[in-house]
Design a protein around this motif. Structure first.
Motif, PDB file in Angstrom:
ATOM      1  N   VAL B 203       0.791  -1.274   0.030  1.00 34.50           N
ATOM      2  CA  VAL B 203      -0.066  -0.050   0.077  1.00 34.50           C
ATOM      3  C   VAL B 203       0.815   1.096   0.095  1.00 34.50           C
ATOM      4  CG1 VAL B 203      -1.753   1.406   1.364  1.00 34.50           C
ATOM      5  CG2 VAL B 203      -1.763  -1.218   1.291  1.00 34.50           C
ATOM      6  N   LEU B 204       1.739   1.427   0.894  1.00 30.52           N
ATOM      7  CA  LEU B 204       2.542   2.349   1.155  1.00 30.52           C
ATOM      8  C   LEU B 204       3.600   2.674  -0.125  1.00 30.52           C
ATOM      9  CD1 LEU B 204       3.663   2.324   4.783  1.00 30.52           C
ATOM     10  CD2 LEU B 204       2.003   3.592   3.704  1.00 30.52           C
ATOM     11  N   GLY B 205       3.879   1.562  -0.791  1.00 34.80           N
ATOM     12  CA  GLY B 205       4.963   1.669  -1.941  1.00 34.80           C
ATOM     13  C   GLY B 205       4.374   2.609  -2.888  1.00 34.80           C
ATOM     14  N   PRO B 206       3.143   1.878  -3.421  1.00 34.47           N
ATOM     15  CA  PRO B 206       2.582   2.896  -4.562  1.00 34.47           C
ATOM     16  C   PRO B 206       2.209   4.391  -4.124  1.00 34.47           C
ATOM     17  CG  PRO B 206       1.363   0.875  -4.495  1.00 34.47           C
ATOM     18  CD  PRO B 206       2.414   1.013  -3.352  1.00 34.47           C
ATOM     19  N   VAL B 207       1.767   4.700  -2.726  1.00 37.26           N
ATOM     20  CA  VAL B 207       1.559   5.965  -2.548  1.00 37.26           C
ATOM     21  C   VAL B 207       2.943   6.785  -2.425  1.00 37.26           C
ATOM     22  CG1 VAL B 207       1.055   7.247  -0.414  1.00 37.26           C
ATOM     23  CG2 VAL B 207      -0.041   5.548  -0.810  1.00 37.26           C
ATOM     24  N   PRO B 310      14.781   0.567  -9.532  1.00 40.91           N
ATOM     25  CA  PRO B 310      14.358  -0.838  -9.558  1.00 40.91           C
ATOM     26  C   PRO B 310      13.089  -0.916  -8.744  1.00 40.91           C
ATOM     27  CG  PRO B 310      16.609  -0.745  -8.831  1.00 40.91           C
ATOM     28  CD  PRO B 310      16.180   0.528  -8.887  1.00 40.91           C
ATOM     29  N   ARG B 311      13.087  -0.404  -7.476  1.00 40.38           N
ATOM     30  CA  ARG B 311      12.053  -0.215  -6.857  1.00 40.38           C
ATOM     31  C   ARG B 311      10.579   0.245  -7.206  1.00 40.38           C
ATOM     32  NH1 ARG B 311      16.342  -0.529  -3.442  1.00 40.38           N
ATOM     33  NH2 ARG B 311      16.353  -1.802  -1.813  1.00 40.38           N
ATOM     34  N   LEU B 312      10.729   1.364  -7.846  1.00 39.76           N
ATOM     35  CA  LEU B 312       9.624   1.941  -8.725  1.00 39.76           C
ATOM     36  C   LEU B 312       9.247   0.879  -9.662  1.00 39.76           C
ATOM     37  CD1 LEU B 312       7.892   4.432  -9.534  1.00 39.76           C
ATOM     38  CD2 LEU B 312       9.772   5.087 -11.003  1.00 39.76           C
ATOM     39  N   GLY B 313      10.306   0.090 -10.383  1.00 38.60           N
ATOM     40  CA  GLY B 313       9.718  -1.219 -11.119  1.00 38.60           C
ATOM     41  C   GLY B 313       9.034  -2.370 -10.553  1.00 38.60           C
TER      42      GLY B 313
END
Lengths: 81, 572
Positions: B203-207, B310-313
């Motif tokens: 959840v927090l990743g996309p935010v 890469p994390r955005l990936g």
């Protein structure tokens, strides 16, 4: 009890048993330190069929769900069980 | 003599290459920055060594394209510098052992030594040297520590006496050696781990990703505009008098005047609209485009070196799978926003032809380069954000729709992502600035001549009446379908050469906002500039390029025509 990485709970530790995929993929996983006998920890996964993130040997790797279903692991025994 | 730099992905081979040879190569904190090999030279005493930066590999038997390049290179190498990540010794050693078994002379560079030390890892290098039978040198390529020793010990490189083993036993050997020479403490949870977990959290990743992207683009837009206004001021203050003097010298008119200074607007030089070589020809690349390019590469390079891409990936993977490409394709896309050329080239990191075709097509059609965006922002921004919002919204919808359609109809595989997430690192400023400088330098050297050529051709066309002719021929499409004035046809022709000049040509036409929107979208979507076209040809081959071109023409007709009708119908 063996299960696939995809069935492993979040923050659950496990030992890698085998990879039921192509030998090519298996070699790539091995190169990244994901090979038989290694301890891994499932850190996170993404919604709507996104990749699974694990931690192995103090670094992290992300793999697609198809791969994660083929990676067979043995969850570590929990304390008191 | 030919020296190969080999090692796992993202262990710092390119940084060592740059230190050894003094040549500038792009170094980033993610795997696969080097897909093709890079060559440089190292002067060592009397001898000149040829040094090759080989793409990262986990295994000498190739498992992907980059590794195929690596394993093909090995035959031609006479000496191997095996770059090892000191903080991940065990898995690096597996490749080291394979390299030793080739019988080639090897030197091991224990790179990222500083990072290993920070993590409390100690490695007995003397013992490692003894076990491997080749020189082992601790290095930190980013700061340059250990490079002198590495160079001086190259002569000591020798073939190891290790005997052939393979498969599991090779791994066992790597583990054994690791255990003998390395002491690593139990890892405690750190701030970095928490950041790691947050940025890939479901959840927090996309935010977080949305926040980073908005912040980045906001910064590029505002800081770019700030720098642009400063440079505009400099131009008005210092360059305008010179240009006005030249103009006066030539009597304010004539063919040479038209080419050098351009048309005087109400008797004065107008940097945006005069369209001479010394006025608009310098103003567009240096005062409009350069500020945005700089702001963009500043942000992109920081994101790269921190290790966020890469994390955005990972976060966008689920979305991008619907487009037939996996999450890491976000890297070519992001590079493409700066300039389509390196973006298309970075598509090489993808494995299959289908993926590379989709990425190339999406970049060429729906990812406008920063030079073009800077001009469009200038053109549309004056009328508020609504015009820009429509332009970018249209591009995003196109990007998604075309990806989904191509994924559905194209044959071929779209493999899943499998990637090491590099540790977060503080950018090392020296190498960060060097990277930004290289990218800026690349822009000025490749763009400035073409911009000037573009402006020259525009003037030539007007003088020879070519623009009028083109306007007539293409009137059914340009006026009938897109609702634009006929002269806009000239911009479409010049767009082949440079998109920024083409957008610049729209400024003097006095179009309404809805026309400007349609013209901007059409220019962004249709044929990429010639440089991108050449790279697309190299990367995709003639057949796929033709296929791409057909798709592009269809898309531009449908999008341009549709947008025109839509804006008309809604009375925008």
């Amino acid at each position: 009890m063996y299960k696939s990485l995809i069935e492993l709970d979040l923050k659950e530790e496990a030992e890698v048993i085998a990879f039921n995929g192509s030998s090519l993929m298996n070699r790539r996983l091995e190169g990244m330190g994901i090979r038989q006998g290694k301890k891994i920890l499932r850190i996170s996964s993404q919604y709507i069929r996104g990749p699974v993130i694990i931690s192995v040997d103090g670094h992290q790797a992300a793999m697609g769900r198809g791969m994660a279903t083929k990676l067979i692991v043995k969850p570590a025994e929990r304390n008191g069980v | 003599m030919r020296v190969l730099l080999m090692g796992n992905p993202n262990v710092g081979k390119s940084a060592i290459f740059s230190r050894l040879t003094g040549s500038h190569v792009v170094v980033s904190n993610y795997a696969g920055t080097t897909v093709e090999y890079t060559r440089g030279f190292l002067q060592l005493e009397e001898r000149e060594l040829e040094v090759i930066d080989v793409p990262g590999t986990y295994d000498l038997e190739p498992t992907n394209r980059a590794e195929t390049v690596a394993s093909e290179m090995i035959a031609g190498g006479e000496l191997i510098i095996n770059v090892v990540d000191a903080s991940h010794l065990e898995r690096s050693l597996h490749l080291t052992l394979q390299l030793l078994l080739t019988g080639k002379p090897v030197v091991v560079a224990l790179n990222m030594w500083d990072e290993a030390q920070k993590a409390g890892i100690t490695i007995d290098t003397a013992r490692l040297e003894q076990l491997l039978g080749v020189p082992v040198v601790p290095t930190c390529a980013l700061t340059g520590d250990g490079m002198v020793v590495l160079k001086s010990r190259l002569q000591e490189a020798r073939s190891s006496s290790l005997v052939s083993e393979n498969g599991a036993s090779l791994w066992q050997k790597a583990v054994d050696i690791g255990q003998k020479v390395q002491r690593a403490p139990e890892r405690a949870s750190t701030f970095r781990d928490n950041l790691d977990h947050t940025t890939v959290h479901p959840v927090l990743g996309p935010v977080f990703a949305l926040f980073v992207l908005l912040l980045s683009f906001g910064f590029v837009a505002y800081f770019g505009n700030f720098l642009h206004e400063m440079l505009e001021w400099v131009f008005e203050l210092l360059w305008l008098p010179v240009a006005a003097w030249v103009s006066g010298l030539m009597g304010g008119a004539g063919m040479l005047h038209d080419i050098l200074i351009g048309t005087l607007i109400a008797g004065e030089i107008h940097f945006e609209e005069s369209f001479g070589l010394l006025t608009t020809g310098l103003y567009i690349p240096l005062a409009v485009v350069l500020p945005y390019i700089f702001s963009f590469y500043l942000v992109l390079s920081i994101l790269e070196d921190i290790g966020y891409l890469p994390r955005l990936g990972v976060v966008v993977d689920a979305l991008m799978q619907r487009l037939g490409i996996h999450g890491l394709s976000i890297v070519p896309m992001m590079l493409g926003i700066g300039c389509n050329v390196p973006g298309v080239m970075a598509g090489r990191m993808l494995e299959t032809r289908k993926e590379r075709f989709i990425v190339g097509t999406l970049i060429a059609i729906a990812v406008p380069c920063m030079a073009q965006q800077a001009m469009v922002i200038g053109l549309l921004g004056q009328a508020g954000l609504s015009g820009l919002a429509i332009v970018y919204g249209t591009l995003f919808v196109l990007w998604m729709a075309m990806g989904a359609i191509m994924n559905h109809f194209l044959k071929g595989e779209s493999p899943e992502m499998l990637i090491d997430l590099p540790p977060y690192r503080m950018p090392y400023w020296e190498s960060l600035w060097k990277k930004i400088y290289m990218r800026m330098n690349g822009f000025i050297r490749s763009a400035l001549p073409y911009v000037l050529l573009g402006v020259f051709i525009v003037n030539l066309f007007y003088t020879l009446g070519v623009i009028g002719y083109i306007s007539q021929v293409f009137a059914p499409v340009i006026t009938g379908l897109f609702g634009l004035p006929g002269e806009a046809g000239g911009a479409l022709i010049v767009g082949f050469l440079r998109k920024d000049v083409a957008v610049g040509m729209l400024a003097p036409l006095g179009m309404e906002l809805n026309q400007l929107i349609v013209a901007s979208v059409v220019l962004m979507v249709y044929f990429p500039c010639i440089a991108t076209f050449v790279v697309l040809f190299k990367e995709l081959g003639l057949r796929d390029l033709l296929k791409l071109t057909v798709i592009m023409i269809l898309v531009v007709i449908i999008t341009g025509g549709g947008l025109h009708l839509l804006l008309q119908a809604t009375g925008f």
